[in-house]
Design a protein around this motif. Structure first.
Motif, PDB file in Angstrom:
ATOM      1  N   LEU A  20       0.885  -1.449   0.336  1.00 39.47           N
ATOM      2  CA  LEU A  20      -0.110  -0.087   0.161  1.00 39.47           C
ATOM      3  C   LEU A  20       1.054   0.913   0.403  1.00 39.47           C
ATOM      4  O   LEU A  20       0.635   2.173  -0.765  1.00 39.47           O
ATOM      5  CB  LEU A  20      -1.179  -0.016   1.762  1.00 39.47           C
ATOM      6  CG  LEU A  20      -2.481   1.215   1.185  1.00 39.47           C
ATOM      7  CD1 LEU A  20      -3.171   0.335   0.418  1.00 39.47           C
ATOM      8  CD2 LEU A  20      -2.694   1.090   2.369  1.00 39.47           C
ATOM      9  N   SER A  21       2.150   1.195   0.990  1.00 38.68           N
ATOM     10  CA  SER A  21       2.802   2.378   0.674  1.00 38.68           C
ATOM     11  C   SER A  21       3.489   2.750  -0.181  1.00 38.68           C
ATOM     12  O   SER A  21       3.837   3.791  -0.509  1.00 38.68           O
ATOM     13  CB  SER A  21       3.840   2.377   1.967  1.00 38.68           C
ATOM     14  OG  SER A  21       4.857   0.969   1.453  1.00 38.68           O
ATOM     15  N   LYS A  22       3.876   1.698  -1.172  1.00 40.25           N
ATOM     16  CA  LYS A  22       4.383   1.290  -2.564  1.00 40.25           C
ATOM     17  C   LYS A  22       3.028   2.427  -4.229  1.00 40.25           C
ATOM     18  O   LYS A  22       3.669   2.257  -5.032  1.00 40.25           O
ATOM     19  CB  LYS A  22       4.737   0.278  -3.296  1.00 40.25           C
ATOM     20  CG  LYS A  22       5.643  -0.065  -2.452  1.00 40.25           C
ATOM     21  CD  LYS A  22       6.374  -1.867  -2.349  1.00 40.25           C
ATOM     22  CE  LYS A  22       7.440  -1.648  -2.316  1.00 40.25           C
ATOM     23  NZ  LYS A  22       7.970  -3.049  -2.328  1.00 40.25           N
ATOM     24  N   GLY A  23       1.865   2.735  -3.292  1.00 41.58           N
ATOM     25  CA  GLY A  23       0.723   3.209  -4.203  1.00 41.58           C
ATOM     26  C   GLY A  23       0.428   1.962  -5.103  1.00 41.58           C
ATOM     27  O   GLY A  23      -0.375   2.325  -5.887  1.00 41.58           O
ATOM     28  N   LYS A  24       0.246   0.478  -4.272  1.00 39.42           N
ATOM     29  CA  LYS A  24      -0.441  -0.240  -5.722  1.00 39.42           C
ATOM     30  C   LYS A  24      -2.075  -0.313  -4.956  1.00 39.42           C
ATOM     31  O   LYS A  24      -2.246   0.332  -4.056  1.00 39.42           O
ATOM     32  CB  LYS A  24      -0.164  -1.690  -4.569  1.00 39.42           C
ATOM     33  CG  LYS A  24       1.655  -2.060  -5.052  1.00 39.42           C
ATOM     34  CD  LYS A  24       1.833  -2.009  -6.531  1.00 39.42           C
ATOM     35  CE  LYS A  24       3.439  -2.611  -6.919  1.00 39.42           C
ATOM     36  NZ  LYS A  24       3.741  -2.839  -7.895  1.00 39.42           N
ATOM     37  N   SER A  42      -8.489   5.402   5.739  1.00 41.28           N
ATOM     38  CA  SER A  42      -8.295   5.793   5.040  1.00 41.28           C
ATOM     39  C   SER A  42      -6.931   5.330   4.114  1.00 41.28           C
ATOM     40  O   SER A  42      -6.187   5.163   5.017  1.00 41.28           O
ATOM     41  CB  SER A  42      -8.150   7.335   4.349  1.00 41.28           C
ATOM     42  OG  SER A  42      -7.057   7.727   4.703  1.00 41.28           O
ATOM     43  N   ARG A  43      -6.718   4.968   3.493  1.00 43.55           N
ATOM     44  CA  ARG A  43      -5.300   4.212   2.172  1.00 43.55           C
ATOM     45  C   ARG A  43      -4.214   5.793   2.989  1.00 43.55           C
ATOM     46  O   ARG A  43      -3.439   5.411   3.270  1.00 43.55           O
ATOM     47  CB  ARG A  43      -5.618   3.866   1.197  1.00 43.55           C
ATOM     48  CG  ARG A  43      -6.214   3.100   0.745  1.00 43.55           C
ATOM     49  CD  ARG A  43      -7.101   3.043  -0.764  1.00 43.55           C
ATOM     50  NE  ARG A  43      -6.306   2.517  -1.785  1.00 43.55           N
ATOM     51  CZ  ARG A  43      -5.508   0.725  -2.023  1.00 43.55           C
ATOM     52  NH1 ARG A  43      -6.644   0.660  -1.517  1.00 43.55           N
ATOM     53  NH2 ARG A  43      -4.719   0.798  -2.627  1.00 43.55           N
ATOM     54  N   GLU A  44      -4.925   7.127   2.484  1.00 40.54           N
ATOM     55  CA  GLU A  44      -3.094   7.552   3.125  1.00 40.54           C
ATOM     56  C   GLU A  44      -3.046   7.561   3.485  1.00 40.54           C
ATOM     57  O   GLU A  44      -2.449   7.905   4.424  1.00 40.54           O
ATOM     58  CB  GLU A  44      -4.619   8.969   2.325  1.00 40.54           C
ATOM     59  CG  GLU A  44      -4.455   9.460   0.967  1.00 40.54           C
ATOM     60  CD  GLU A  44      -6.174   8.819   0.485  1.00 40.54           C
ATOM     61  OE1 GLU A  44      -7.064   8.327   1.473  1.00 40.54           O
ATOM     62  OE2 GLU A  44      -6.227   8.473  -0.408  1.00 40.54           O
ATOM     63  N   GLU A  45      -4.345   6.939   4.771  1.00 45.63           N
ATOM     64  CA  GLU A  45      -3.661   7.892   7.089  1.00 45.63           C
ATOM     65  C   GLU A  45      -2.303   5.996   6.770  1.00 45.63           C
ATOM     66  O   GLU A  45      -1.717   6.441   7.420  1.00 45.63           O
ATOM     67  CB  GLU A  45      -5.131   7.733   7.504  1.00 45.63           C
ATOM     68  CG  GLU A  45      -5.381   8.771   7.844  1.00 45.63           C
ATOM     69  CD  GLU A  45      -6.570   8.912   8.624  1.00 45.63           C
ATOM     70  OE1 GLU A  45      -6.543   9.119   9.662  1.00 45.63           O
ATOM     71  OE2 GLU A  45      -7.342   8.202   7.857  1.00 45.63           O
ATOM     72  N   ALA A  46      -2.975   5.024   6.444  1.00 45.95           N
ATOM     73  CA  ALA A  46      -2.431   4.109   6.443  1.00 45.95           C
ATOM     74  C   ALA A  46      -1.024   4.256   5.667  1.00 45.95           C
ATOM     75  O   ALA A  46      -0.219   3.710   6.248  1.00 45.95           O
ATOM     76  CB  ALA A  46      -2.390   2.576   5.254  1.00 45.95           C
TER      77      ALA A  46
END
Length: 259
Positions: free
Chosen positions: A207-211, A242-246
């Motif tokens: 997720l941190s790699k924008g996948k 949210s993904r952004e918060e993760a």
């Protein structure tokens, strides 16, 4: 190199200077040349200058295209005397400079061999020039000109080879540093978030790699529904929504560790 377009244009500067030399030789009466040929060569150089970025990209992707420029230079020499006495001899040398810069040292030397073959062929086909060389016993000068071409290639090609090697090492180092940062972020997250399972940490890493969910599912051979389920549990355990918060959480832990 770092700025190939600028470097390519820098190689065109001496080419324009050699054309100015052709004009000087013509005006002074030292060497005559066809105005039509000069016009064609000038237009060719002008196109290389105007479309320098595109030409540079093509040569970068297909370095052997510099052979085309060498062939054109050899043809120009053949049309204007076929020897070092041609007003375009210095112009032809700029083709070797470009080859030395864009090609590996071995390929640059092979390009010089290719140019010498073309150069020799033009001499053989030009009986008048060969007769003049034989009459004046200029074979030693001819051999010297061949040796000079190889020395020129080595003189410019070897430093370019070293610079290319250094830049390749810099790129590899940068990629390695990026990988280490990602790995460190994952390790920091593991050590600070023991409540997350190994699978959840793995998904958080992707997720941190924008996948996207579908990309993560493909990477881990899971269904999208399973990925969404893991994300739901991650959000719940980390008290985020949210993904952004993760992603901020993942990299934030790494930054806190550095501080």
């Amino acid at each position: 190199m770092q700025n190939n377009k600028a470097n390519f244009l820098h190689f065109l500067i001496p080419r324009w200077i050699t054309l100015a030399n052709v004009v000087f030789l013509y005006v002074s009466g030292i060497r005559k040349t066809s105005p039509l040929l000069f016009l064609l060569v000038t237009v060719y150089c002008l196109l290389l200058t105007l479309f320098g970025r595109r030409v540079n990209d093509l040569i970068t992707k297909h370095p052997l295209l510099v052979q085309v420029d060498l062939l054109i230079s050899a043809i120009i020499l053949w049309l204007t005397g076929s020897s070092w006495m041609s007003p375009y001899f210095l112009y032809a040398i700029t083709s070797l400079l470009i080859a030395s810069f864009f090609l590996r040292i071995r390929d640059a030397l092979l390009s010089t061999v290719f140019f010498c073959i073309l150069y020799t062929a033009s001499l053989v086909l030009d009986k008048a020039t060969m007769a003049e060389i034989a009459r004046n016993s200029d074979f030693d000068v001819l051999i010297t000109s061949y040796a000079s071409l190889f020395l020129l290639t080595l003189f410019f090609g070897y430093p370019a080879h070293i610079v290319h090697t250094i830049e390749k090492l810099q790129e590899d180092t940068s990629e390695a540093e990026g990988y280490l940062r990602e790995t460190k972020g994952l390790i920091d997250t593991i050590t600070s978030s023991s409540s997350l399972s190994c699978r959840e940490l793995e998904i958080l890493s992707y997720l941190s790699k924008g996948k996207t969910n579908s990309q993560i599912a493909a990477e881990l051979y899971l269904s999208e529904a399973t990925v969404k389920s893991h994300l739901y549990r991650i959000y719940k355990k980390l008290s985020i929504s949210s993904r952004e918060e993760a992603i901020v959480y993942f990299f934030g832990k790494s930054s806190q560790k550095d501080n």
